[in-house]
Structure formats: structure tokens, C-alpha cells
Design an enzyme around this catalytic site. Structure first.
Site, short mmCIF file in Angstrom:
data_model
loop_
_atom_site.label_atom_id
_atom_site.label_comp_id
_atom_site.label_asym_id
_atom_site.label_seq_id
_atom_site.Cartn_x
_atom_site.Cartn_y
_atom_site.Cartn_z
N GLU A 232 -2.75 -13.48 -1.27
CA GLU A 232 -2.55 -13.48 -2.73
C GLU A 232 -2.22 -14.85 -3.31
O GLU A 232 -1.23 -15.01 -4.03
CB GLU A 232 -1.47 -12.44 -3.08
CG GLU A 232 -1.84 -11.05 -2.62
CD GLU A 232 -0.72 -10.02 -2.79
OE1 GLU A 232 0.35 -10.36 -3.33
OE2 GLU A 232 -0.92 -8.87 -2.37
N HIS A 316 -6.67 -1.90 -3.86
CA HIS A 316 -5.72 -1.07 -4.60
C HIS A 316 -6.42 -0.75 -5.92
O HIS A 316 -6.51 -1.59 -6.82
CB HIS A 316 -4.41 -1.81 -4.86
CG HIS A 316 -3.63 -2.09 -3.61
ND1 HIS A 316 -3.09 -1.08 -2.85
CD2 HIS A 316 -3.31 -3.25 -3.00
CE1 HIS A 316 -2.45 -1.60 -1.81
NE2 HIS A 316 -2.58 -2.93 -1.87
N GLU A 347 -6.32 -2.71 2.20
CA GLU A 347 -5.10 -2.00 1.76
C GLU A 347 -5.47 -0.86 0.82
O GLU A 347 -4.83 -0.64 -0.21
CB GLU A 347 -4.13 -2.96 1.04
CG GLU A 347 -3.75 -4.17 1.86
CD GLU A 347 -2.66 -5.04 1.21
OE1 GLU A 347 -2.08 -4.62 0.19
OE2 GLU A 347 -2.39 -6.13 1.74
N ASP A 349 -5.92 2.19 -1.54
CA ASP A 349 -5.36 3.42 -2.11
C ASP A 349 -5.88 3.52 -3.53
O ASP A 349 -6.37 2.54 -4.10
CB ASP A 349 -3.83 3.48 -2.04
CG ASP A 349 -3.12 2.25 -2.57
OD1 ASP A 349 -3.70 1.54 -3.41
OD2 ASP A 349 -1.98 1.99 -2.16
O1 9MR Z 1 3.74 -1.51 0.50
C1 9MR Z 1 4.62 -2.62 0.38
C2 9MR Z 1 5.90 -2.18 -0.29
O2 9MR Z 1 6.62 -1.29 0.54
C3 9MR Z 1 6.76 -3.40 -0.62
O3 9MR Z 1 7.87 -2.99 -1.38
C4 9MR Z 1 5.93 -4.40 -1.39
C5 9MR Z 1 6.76 -5.62 -1.71
O4 9MR Z 1 6.01 -6.67 -2.15
O5 9MR Z 1 4.78 -4.78 -0.64
C6 9MR Z 1 3.93 -3.70 -0.43
O6 9MR Z 1 2.77 -4.11 0.25
C7 9MR Z 1 1.95 -5.07 -0.45
C8 9MR Z 1 1.23 -5.88 0.60
O7 9MR Z 1 2.13 -6.43 1.51
C9 9MR Z 1 0.39 -6.97 -0.05
N1 9MR Z 1 -0.50 -6.44 -1.03
C10 9MR Z 1 0.08 -5.55 -2.01
C11 9MR Z 1 0.86 -4.44 -1.31
C12 9MR Z 1 1.38 -3.44 -2.32
O8 9MR Z 1 2.27 -4.07 -3.19
#
Ligand code: 9MR
Length: 432
Positions: A232, A316, A347, A349
Site C-alpha cells: 500500500e 476488497h 485479500e 472479500d
Molecule cells: O484484517 C486486518 C485487521 O484485523 C486489522 O485491524 C487491520 C489493521 O490495519 O488490517 C487488516 O488487514 C489489512 C491488510 O493487512 C492489508 N490490506 C488491508 C487489510 C484490511 O484492512
């Protein structure tokens, strides 16, 4: 039940071991391809036959279900009946992936496809305390990403002091279930411990980044298939990937400029000569400003010889991120793959919160997006961001706009039963 001609199996095998990934050039009236399932085709002329698809530049485009696009040159594969395809341009594009004739789990469908495709899930330490969760996770997937446990704040909470317990727990569980592991993530602006976030100056930041990458990759070296090296690094005005794409301010970018990207990949490659090294981002799934910017960014990296192996499209879908139809995803993945890179859905969903994405739209997205990846041999994996709806990150994150409702975003319900979304994914993996 499909029968697959031997010659086609052979060509798919050869492709898996190194066929051209660029579109065809030349001939007129290349072979077309279309699915026996609801095929639509582009192009005129050319005889068409068969199921799953391919394309390239030049001639026909064959299609399974509603996922189309591509501009031309087709190569077709496998069995089935019907469908016209063809057009000008010609054969010579890549072969399509050949689906399994049948499968009882997603994992099996991925393993029996030719070439195989990894089927992944984000796994949480908490989830592994639940037997149903573990059973479904291991039966249906063969690729694991730790949802949070390998992030910087988890593995290096204090400068130079590493903490492996939570991460080792997931990685060892994955290995004992014959699953591959993607390390997530080495360099990211988020989930950084306070000490790292307050670093400044090129020397300090470079040293900390190097120590972190070396420490983490060194620890997991023999248990890891691939790494999200940088996550990111690009931002737009809207989370949907639209408006003013640019490098994201972060401790890394602020100190090192955009060379932090090249540097991170170079350090990672020194640590592990064989692991797959990926750039990963969200809302680059559709054909939008952010996707265009990232395309130019990684194209530059490839041209400079930076050791990047591929790009993860987080997928997402739904609020607050982008919505991407199958045709757009197909075209987008294809252009990145034509840089010589692997691509993967990393990732996935689909957030239905407050019916902002309807049930029908969600089913179509799941099918068409998975099919878009599946038909592209350089799309090497599809990871879902969680196992069951009840545990989705979207339910508890205010930005997901759920208003306290379940996001209903995944393939299994709260009782770990398959949902209709699961069936759509399975259909896409079987070329239906
Ligand atoms: O699913 C993850 C969530 O439990 C955390 O709170 C969050 C914090 O930034 O990160 C989420 O995972 C992210 C992933 O590491 C990177 N791409 C976006 C995902 C969803 O936010």
C-alpha cells in the site's frame, strides 16, 4: 464431465513451464474460444470451440460466463461445445488454465487445475483456537497469510527485539497442513510500532528497514513461499482508487523518497534468492487512477531490474473500496502479467454492508472476478481475507460503513457452512 484432448493438456503443461505470456501476433482468423456455459464472444470469424479461455492481442476473445474482454488474439483450450470466436489477429497468445473436471474442495480444484492455482485464506491466531475454523481453513485452502501476526508491530515491537510466538504459531500450523505461506508484510505504513514511526532521516530509516527485513525473512526463510515486500505505497483522494494518485506519505517515503521501494525488494532478494517477492495494494482491482499509477510504478521497477516477481490485487470489493467487474479485472490483471509479472488476488472479500452491494451483485462479483484470475495462467493464487463472515475485519472497522451489521463478505457463514458465494467461487474454479 469434460474430456481434455491430450495435445491441449500437453500445451498447458508446456505453458506452465514457460510459455509466452504475450498476445499473439500475426495470423488472420485465429481460433476462438468460448465456454459452453453462457459464452459470449468478441470478434467475428474464426471457428470457436470449447470452454475456458484465453486471449492476448490480436484476434478473438473467448469467454466463460460474463467475464470477457481482452483485445484479440485467442488461443483456446479444452472441451465443451459451441461458441463462435475468432476474428482477426491470431493464435499465439497464452493458453488458458485448464480446470479440474471435478473437485470437492476449493483446494482440490486449485491443485488439480493445470497449471495449479493456490487457494488462500487470511488466518488469525484467534481463529486457530476454534476447531471448526481450523477444519474449514485446512480443508479448503493451501495458502496462508497471517492476518496480523507477521506485521511489523507484532514481530518487532521494540527496536531490534523480535517476537515470533504468534507468527510461528500460524506458520507452523500451515506447514503441518501442507499449506504454503505468504509473509505479510515487510514494509507498510500501517501497524508500525511507535518507535519505527518516529524514525527520521535516510540513514536511520534505511538501517531500520534493512534490519527488519533481514530479521524477519531470516527467521522464516525455509517456511515461506512468498512475501508482500511492500504494501500500500500509493494513495488516491478516494479509497476507491480515484483521484490524484501519488506516493503515500510514510516514514519510509518521507525519509527515502520512492527509492524505498527498490531498496526493500533488493534487500529482500539478498535474503532469499527463491521466495516470490510481491507488491500488494487495494483498490487497484478496477481500471482506475490508482491501478494506472501502480502499473507505471512497477513497470519502472521491472525496467530497472528491481527483483519484483509479482503484484497482489487485494480485491476488497465494496465500500469503501473499489467495485470491479470481471471484464475490468481480467484486462487489468492481463496488462500487469504482460510485464512478465505474476499476479494474484491477495485479500478478497466483498462487503455487502447495508445492502450497498446486493446479494446478486456479490455473487456475480465472486464468480466473475475469480474466473478472470483463473483463466490467466500467470494469476497464481486467490486468497480470501478470512474464513467466515462473523470474523471478518469489515464488521468491526468503522470505515467499512456496516452500521453494526455483518459485512456478509466471505464464503462461509457464522456456523462455518458454505454460502452461495462458495458455490460461485467453485463454479469459476471449475470453468463453469
Ligand atoms: O484484517 C486486518 C485487521 O484485523 C486489522 O485491524 C487491520 C489493521 O490495519 O488490517 C487488516 O488487514 C489489512 C491488510 O493487512 C492489508 N490490506 C488491508 C487489510 C484490511 O484492512
Amino acid at each position: 464431465m469434460r474430456s481434455v484432448p491430450l495435445t491441449l493438456l500437453l500445451s498447458a503443461f508446456l505453458c506452465a513451464t514457460g510459455c509466452s505470456d504475450s498476445g499473439g501476433e500475426g495470423e488472420t482468423g485465429g481460433a476462438g474460444a468460448t465456454s459452453s456455459t453462457a459464452g459470449t464472444t468478441a470478434g467475428t470469424g474464426g471457428a470457436g470451440v470449447t470452454s475456458s479461455v484465453a486471449s492476448g492481442t490480436g484476434g478473438a476473445t473467448g469467454v466463460t460466463s460474463s467475464v470477457a474482454s481482452g483485445t484479440g488474439g485467442a488461443t483456446a483450450v479444452t472441451s465443451g461445445t459451441g461458441g463462435a470466436g475468432g476474428g482477426t489477429g491470431g493464435a499465439g497468445g497464452e493458453e488458458a488454465r485448464v480446470p479440474a473436471a471435478s473437485a470437492s474442495t476449493l483446494r482440490e480444484a486449485g491443485e488439480k487445475a493445470n497449471p495449479p492455482i493456490l487457494i488462500g485464506a487470511a488466518i488469525s491466531g484467534g481463529g486457530l483456537n476454534n476447531n471448526d475454523y481450523k477444519r474449514v481453513a485446512a480443508a479448503e485452502h493451501n495458502y496462508v497469510t497471517a492476518e496480523n501476526e507477521m506485521k511489523w508491530d507484532s514481530v518487532e515491537p521494540n527496536a531490534g527485539q523480535f517476537s515470533w510466538g504468534a507468527a510461528d504459531n500460524i506458520v507452523n500450523w500451515a506447514v503441518s497442513n501442507r499449506m504454503q505461506v505468504k509473509g505479510h508484510t515487510l514494509v507498510w505504513h500501517n501497524q508500525l510500532p511507535g518507535w519505527a514511526n518516529s524514525l527520521s532521516g535516510a540513514t536511520q530509516v534505511e538501517q531500520a528497514m534493512r534490519r527488519h527485513i533481514e530479521g524477519v525473512m531470516g527467521h522464516f526463510k525455509d517456511r515461506i513461499h512468498s512475501w508482500d515486500v511492500v504494501n500500500e505505497a500509493v494513495i488516491t483522494d478516494s479509497d476507491t482508487g480515484v483521484g490524484n494518485p501519488r506516493m503515500r506519505p510514510s516514514v519510509f517515503f518521507n525519509a527515502l523518497g520512492d527509492r524505498f521501494l527498490d531498496l526493500a525488494f533488493e534487500i529482500a532478494r539478498e535474503q532469499d534468492p527463491t521466495a516470490k517477492l510481491y507488491y500488494n495494494d487495494y483498490s487497484i482491482d478496477a481500471l482506475n487512477d490508482k491501478a494506472d499509477y501502480v502499473y507505471e510504478m512497477v513497470k519502472g521497477m521491472v525496467e530497472r531490474g528491481v527483483p519484483i516477481d509479482g503484484v497482489g490485487f487485494q480485491m476488497h470489493i465494496g465500500p469503501p473500496n473499489n467495485e470491479a467487474g470481471g471484464a475490468d479485472v481480467e484486462a487489468n490483471l492481463r496488462r500487469f502479467s504482460e510485464l512478465g509479472l505474476e499476479v494474484l488476488i491477495s485479500e478478497m472479500d466483498i462487503n455487502r454492508c447495508s445492502n450497498q452491494v446486493t446479494a446478486e451483485e456479490q455473487l456475480a462479483y465472486y464468480h466473475d472476478i475469480v474466473a478472470a484470475c483463473f483463466q490467466l495462467p500467470k494469476c497464481v493464487g486467490i486468497t480470501f481475507w478470512g474464513i467466515n463472515d462473523g470474523r471478518s475485519w469489515l464488521n468491526s472497522w468503522s470505515g467499512a460503513l456496516c452500521n453494526g451489521q455483518s459485512s456478509q463478505s466471505l464464503l462461509f457463514n457464522d456456523q462455518y457452512q458454505k454460502k452461495e458465494t462458495y458455490n460461485k467461487v467453485m463454479d469459476a474454479l471449475l470453468g463453469r
